[in-house]
Design a protein around this motif. Structure first.
Motif, short mmCIF file in Angstrom:
data_model
loop_
_atom_site.label_atom_id
_atom_site.label_comp_id
_atom_site.label_asym_id
_atom_site.label_seq_id
_atom_site.Cartn_x
_atom_site.Cartn_y
_atom_site.Cartn_z
N LYS A 241 0.83 -1.20 0.00
CA LYS A 241 0.00 0.00 0.00
C LYS A 241 0.88 1.26 0.00
O LYS A 241 2.04 1.22 0.40
N PRO A 242 0.33 2.39 -0.47
CA PRO A 242 1.11 3.62 -0.58
C PRO A 242 1.61 4.17 0.77
O PRO A 242 1.07 3.82 1.83
N PHE A 243 2.60 5.06 0.67
CA PHE A 243 3.31 5.58 1.85
C PHE A 243 2.43 6.33 2.85
O PHE A 243 2.75 6.44 4.01
N TYR A 244 1.31 6.89 2.38
CA TYR A 244 0.54 7.80 3.25
C TYR A 244 -0.40 7.07 4.22
O TYR A 244 -1.03 7.70 5.06
N MET A 245 -0.52 5.74 4.08
CA MET A 245 -1.48 5.04 4.96
C MET A 245 -0.89 4.83 6.35
O MET A 245 0.29 4.53 6.50
N ARG A 246 -1.73 4.95 7.36
CA ARG A 246 -1.23 4.91 8.74
C ARG A 246 -0.78 3.50 9.14
O ARG A 246 -1.54 2.54 9.00
N LEU A 247 0.44 3.44 9.68
CA LEU A 247 1.00 2.16 10.11
C LEU A 247 0.30 1.69 11.39
O LEU A 247 0.15 2.44 12.35
N ASP B 197 11.71 11.14 -2.43
CA ASP B 197 12.57 12.24 -1.99
C ASP B 197 11.74 13.14 -1.06
O ASP B 197 10.83 13.85 -1.51
N VAL B 198 12.04 13.09 0.24
CA VAL B 198 11.20 13.82 1.21
C VAL B 198 11.22 15.33 0.97
O VAL B 198 10.26 16.03 1.30
N ASP B 199 12.30 15.84 0.36
CA ASP B 199 12.37 17.29 0.09
C ASP B 199 11.26 17.71 -0.89
O ASP B 199 10.73 18.81 -0.80
N ASP B 200 10.94 16.82 -1.84
CA ASP B 200 9.88 17.13 -2.81
C ASP B 200 8.52 17.23 -2.13
O ASP B 200 7.59 17.82 -2.68
N TYR B 201 8.39 16.60 -0.98
CA TYR B 201 7.09 16.54 -0.31
C TYR B 201 7.11 17.30 1.02
O TYR B 201 6.34 16.99 1.92
N LEU C 100 4.71 17.15 4.44
CA LEU C 100 5.19 16.88 5.79
C LEU C 100 4.86 18.04 6.74
O LEU C 100 4.64 17.83 7.94
N ASP C 101 4.79 19.25 6.19
CA ASP C 101 4.40 20.41 7.01
C ASP C 101 3.04 20.19 7.66
O ASP C 101 2.78 20.67 8.76
N LEU C 102 2.16 19.48 6.95
CA LEU C 102 0.83 19.22 7.51
C LEU C 102 0.94 18.43 8.81
O LEU C 102 0.04 18.47 9.64
N ARG C 103 2.04 17.67 8.94
CA ARG C 103 2.29 16.92 10.18
C ARG C 103 3.14 17.71 11.16
O ARG C 103 3.15 17.42 12.36
N ARG C 104 3.89 18.69 10.64
CA ARG C 104 4.73 19.51 11.53
C ARG C 104 3.88 20.51 12.30
O ARG C 104 4.16 20.86 13.44
N TYR C 105 2.85 21.02 11.62
CA TYR C 105 2.05 22.10 12.21
C TYR C 105 0.59 21.68 12.32
O TYR C 105 -0.10 21.58 11.32
N GLY C 106 0.18 21.43 13.52
CA GLY C 106 -1.25 21.13 13.76
C GLY C 106 -1.73 19.84 13.13
O GLY C 106 -2.83 19.76 12.59
N THR C 107 -0.90 18.81 13.24
CA THR C 107 -1.31 17.52 12.66
C THR C 107 -2.57 16.99 13.36
O THR C 107 -2.86 17.36 14.50
N ALA C 108 -3.32 16.18 12.68
CA ALA C 108 -4.55 15.62 13.24
C ALA C 108 -4.82 14.27 12.61
O ALA C 108 -4.44 14.02 11.46
N ARG D 235 1.72 10.97 11.97
CA ARG D 235 2.92 11.13 12.81
C ARG D 235 4.12 11.42 11.92
O ARG D 235 4.49 10.60 11.07
N LEU D 236 4.73 12.58 12.12
CA LEU D 236 5.81 13.05 11.25
C LEU D 236 6.93 12.02 11.07
O LEU D 236 7.30 11.69 9.95
N THR D 237 7.45 11.52 12.18
CA THR D 237 8.62 10.63 12.05
C THR D 237 8.27 9.32 11.37
O THR D 237 9.04 8.80 10.56
N VAL D 238 7.09 8.79 11.68
CA VAL D 238 6.68 7.53 11.04
C VAL D 238 6.49 7.76 9.54
O VAL D 238 6.91 6.95 8.70
N LEU D 239 5.88 8.87 9.19
CA LEU D 239 5.62 9.17 7.78
C LEU D 239 6.95 9.33 7.02
O LEU D 239 7.12 8.77 5.93
N GLU D 240 7.88 10.08 7.62
CA GLU D 240 9.18 10.26 6.97
C GLU D 240 9.87 8.93 6.72
O GLU D 240 10.39 8.68 5.64
N ALA D 241 9.82 8.07 7.72
CA ALA D 241 10.47 6.76 7.59
C ALA D 241 9.81 5.96 6.46
O ALA D 241 10.50 5.32 5.65
N ARG D 242 8.49 6.01 6.38
CA ARG D 242 7.76 5.27 5.34
C ARG D 242 8.10 5.82 3.95
O ARG D 242 8.21 5.07 2.98
N MET D 243 8.28 7.12 3.86
CA MET D 243 8.59 7.73 2.56
C MET D 243 9.99 7.34 2.10
O MET D 243 10.21 7.01 0.94
#
Ligand code: 4AD
Ligand code: MG
Length: 452
Positions: free
Chosen positions: A350-356, A399-403, A407-415, A385-393
């Protein structure tokens, strides 16, 4: 002013003078007059016109009318004495606005195969079945907006040209400026393509507006020539903040039931045609989907059922494989005999964005499988969760820099947030019983084929 046949048949204002415009379906001549059936596309039913020989263009025009000709008829609506129709229009003026030569017009009175009709996609909406599909499609589209708007979701117009590959399956069509102007430079400063999904951008708006949906065309350069795949298809993608997988599944099930009921309430004449000629028992099936709870199983349970079944599958089943159409259909058609929601798929497929999930092996995914189609909806709770998402990507080679915006959506006011995608054409297939997806979109695009 023209009056539409649908409203004539509903309100039946007999003894009134009306003008009706449409295309000739059939004509039958008697000694002193002709019966001309015309259809104007407002509904499946035709209107019977009585054209008498006293009309001044009777001998040279009306008598020679062919199927497909366009006409404008003014006359008095009367109760029909014969069986077959409640009313008929007695013409006092009968204008032939466009002839259709019977020797060359491709749609004659007989029934044509859907394969043949694909070759004349510019004329096929004039047939009963394809006209009915077009009306049902329009109503379902309206129903989608109605469902979400009634629940306070805001529609977001996500981009068609994008620089992110949501599904990560390498199916992006490239977008390049013309050779002369582009000089091989990227028009947008970096590689761009046609979107495979509006989800990532919908997430941006969900994490600001709460509940949103996008409904637009999506594109996939996958080389699958099947009865359920198109290279250009329409997708409905709601995205909800502060909503977990359970809430996501509830909205998806409610939406499907709402859309089916709305179609049955508003397209009954067209659906009866499909029930009679395309898929016997269709209306009963649709009603039972509305009335019954969807089944729920996990991917692991699904694999267990499939491996224990005596059924021979083309693709052998073991934990870790992606479910194929034959597996999805076996589960929904034979085992559960109703729509079914499969959750918690292996992270690896499954794609990277799905919750582990806590087991670190599966993700909070959900696919809805329906009889006759297989997968109609794919969705998930998103990794917030920022760190989990980064690891999955990183694991997925992204390339996390492209996204960084994602990732900002998780850095600031994630939900916690969730969403899904409903394939609009697969929904129309389900509602109409049409076997091939090429019949439920006006102008199908498939490998090797894009007429019109
Ligand atoms: O399962 P998919 O790939 O999911 C997504 O794109 C997610 N980003 C959706 C989301 O969570 N917002 O596609 C969703 C649905 C499928 O279940 C299927 O109904 C349809 O889109 N679909 C297609 N329909 C026609 N032709 C194709 N090639 C399709 N690929 C997917
Ligand atoms: Mg999917």
């Amino acid at each position: 002013m023209k009056t539409r046949i649908k409203s004539i048949l509903v309100t039946e204002p007999v003894e009134q003078v009306l003008t009706v415009c449409g295309w000739v379906r059939t004509k039958r001549d008697t000694g002193s007059f002709s019966f001309v059936e015309i259809n104007d596309g407002s509904c499946l039913s035709n209107l019977q016109i009585i054209a008498a020989e006293s009309l001044d263009n009777y001998a040279e025009e009306i008598r020679n009318l062919g199927t497909g000709a366009s006409v404008v008829v003014r006359g008095v609506l009367k109760k029909s004495p014969a069986k077959g129709q409640a009313v008929e229009l007695h013409a006092d003026s009968f204008l032939v606005t466009g002839e259709a030569n019977a020797d060359t017009y491709p749609l004659q009175k007989k029934r044509h195969s859907f394969e043949f009709l694909r070759e004349v996609s510019h004329l096929r909406p004039r047939t009963n079945a394809l006209g009915a599909v077009a009306r049902v499609r329009s109503r379902l589209s309206y129903g989608v907006h109605q469902f979400f708007q009634e629940r306070g979701f805001a529609q977001v117009h996500t981009p068609i040209i994008t620089t992110s590959d949501c599904e990560g399956a390498g199916e992006l069509f490239q977008v390049v400026a013309s050779q002369e102007k582009g000089k091989n430079e990227h028009f947008f400063g970096r590689p761009a393509g046609l979107t495979v999904s509006g989800q990532l951008q919908a997430e941006v708006y969900a994490l600001a507006l709460g509940d949103v949906y996008t409904f637009g065309p999506t594109f996939r350069a996958e080389n699958s020539n099947t009865s359920r795949h198109l290279a250009e298809f329409w997708m409905i993608e709601p995205e909800m903040a502060f909503c977990d997988l359970q809430g996501n599944m509830k909205v998806a099930e409610d939406m499907l039931k709402y859309l089916l009921q709305d179609a049955m309430d508003n397209c009954s004449e067209d659906l009866q045609l499909f029930d009679k000629f395309i898929a016997k028992g269709l209306l009963k099936k649709l009603q039972s989907v509305v009335d019954t709870d969807f089944a729920h199983i996990t991917y692991t349970e699904a694999v267990d059922i499939l491996t224990k079944s005596k059924k021979k599958f083309e693709y052998p089943v073991k934990w870790g494989i992606d479910l194929q159409s034959e597996h999805e259909r076996y589960l929904s058609e034979e085992v559960f005999q109703r729509p079914l929601i499969v959750t918690d798929y292996p992270a690896s497929i499954k794609p990277f964005y799905m919750r582990l999930n806590d087991d670190q092996k599966t993700v909070a995914a959900m696919d809805i499988l329906v009889p006759g189609i297989g997968e109609i909806i794919g969705g998930s709770q998103r990794e917030e969760r920022l760190t989990v998402l980064e690891a999955r990507m990183i694991e997925a080679g992204i390339d996390v820099d492209d996204y960084s915006w994602y990732l900002d959506l998780r850095r600031y006011g994630t939900a916690v947030h969730s969403g899904y995608g409903l394939g609009f054409e697969r929904l129309i297939q389900f509602v109409t019983g049409m076997a091939n997806i090429r019949e439920v979109i006006p102008f199908p695009r498939t490998p090797g084929s894009a007429p019109c």
